[in-house]
Design a protein around this motif. Structure first.
Motif: not given
Length: 337
Positions: A296-316
């Motif tokens: 649900x979130x892959x298309x709403x994130x710039x490719x360059x920022x995907x790892x940063x978004x994943x880091x938020x997911x992992x932290x929470x």
């Protein structure tokens, strides 16, 4: 003696008939019994739209919108992030008041002649069909200009008399339409029409007169308590402990990305959160939590920022992120004593 009964003529419904009802029956979240009388249409029009049964309106925003509805003639604009509930709030109010809704989904290629109506062939004859905006302008109802900041210059010019309640001339038929006294105009937009948005690149600059005509209210993402209530209403099958974590994911991404110049370019709206819950249920117990989240979130994130978004997911989420839905449900379901 034989008698022949004659059929009784059916009297047409007058949808411009109004009634006064106790405010607690219409908006129980705002009013107690006997506090206020609300005027609404007595009969439900065929163009009424059923609102989302799980929608929870922001109290102050709803109060301001109702003050506009019952007391101000100018249009009302809701501006805010995608998925924040701008259109849903208009639907919610109109639904409660039995108000017909005439939606115009604005895009950069929408021209005035397309809004005015069309000529079609019926039983061998050409017939002019009035568009939804002129129809509502003439007969009453809520005109909803959705994503109005996508409008091109030609459409912006055409909309001026609509927003100003002035006579509207249709080039299709040559008819001059006067504004019905029960016509209201609502607008939604991701921006205030200033143009130049990096996040909403298809938003155009609206001319100053068009921007200035409506009153504008900012629609923000729901507060944490409201967000948790929304999730509880829709996903009672997901334990409260994990629903709380799901909400934390959405809130954290929204916090990090609330400014357009944020280093992280991603959108995690209330709509995205609800889709995550729906997808998690649809994928089933054997799917990992991260599968539905990424879906649900892959298309709403710039490719360059995907790892940063994943880091938020992992932290929470921690280890829950890579766990199966079935294991997570077991982990957060309270043990019955």
């Amino acid at each position: 003696m034989n008698t022949v009964s004659t059929p009784t003529a059916i009297k047409p419904v007058d949808f411009n008939t109004y009634e006064k009802v106790d405010g607690s029956l219409v908006f129980p979240e705002l009013y107690s019994k006997g506090e206020v009388q609300i005027t609404r249409r007595k009969f439900r029009h065929q163009n009424c739209v059923d609102s989302n049964p799980d929608y929870i309106a922001d109290e102050m925003l709803l109060r301001r919108a109702l003050a506009w509805w019952f007391g101000l003639p100018d249009p009302l604009g809701f501006a805010g992030e995608t998925g924040s509930g701008k259109t849903e709030l208009f639907y919610y109010i109109a639904d409660k008041l039995n108000e017909p809704v005439y939606l115009l989904q604005v895009n950069g290629g929408l021209m005035p002649e397309m809004v005015e109506g069309k000529t079609s062939l019926a039983q061998g004859e050409t017939v002019d069909e009035m568009g939804v905006v002129p129809h509502a302008y003439k007969h009453g109802g809520l005109i909803l200009l959705d994503e109005v900041d996508k409008a091109n210059k030609a459409l912006q010019s055409w909309l001026h008399p609509v927003l100003e309640r002035k006579p509207l001339s249709l080039s299709l038929t040559g008819e001059l339409i006067m504004c019905h006294d029960q016509t209201r105009v609502g607008l939604t937009a991701n921006t205030f029409g200033q143009g130049g948005s990096e996040r909403y690149s298809s938003s155009n600059k609206l001319d100053d007169a068009l921007r200035a005509r409506p009153g504008w209210l900012t629609v923000k993402y729901p507060e944490p308590s409201v967000l948790r209530n929304i999730m509880a209403k829709k996903f009672s099958m997901i334990p409260a402990g994990f629903r709380k974590k799901m909400c934390q994911v959405a809130l954290e991404v929204q916090k990090v990305t609330e400014n357009e110049d944020s280093e992280l370019s991603a959108i995690f709206s209330t709509r995205t959160l609800v889709k995550w819950g729906q997808t998690m249920v649809a994928f089933g117990l054997n799917a990992k939590v991260e599968e539905s989240l990424d879906f649900v979130s892959r298309g709403a994130c710039d490719p360059d920022d995907w790892e940063s978004l994943q880091a938020i997911y992992q932290r929470i989420l921690g280890e829950d992120k890579s766990s199966t839905v079935g294991d997570v449900l077991k982990k957060y379901t309270p043990v019955k004593k």
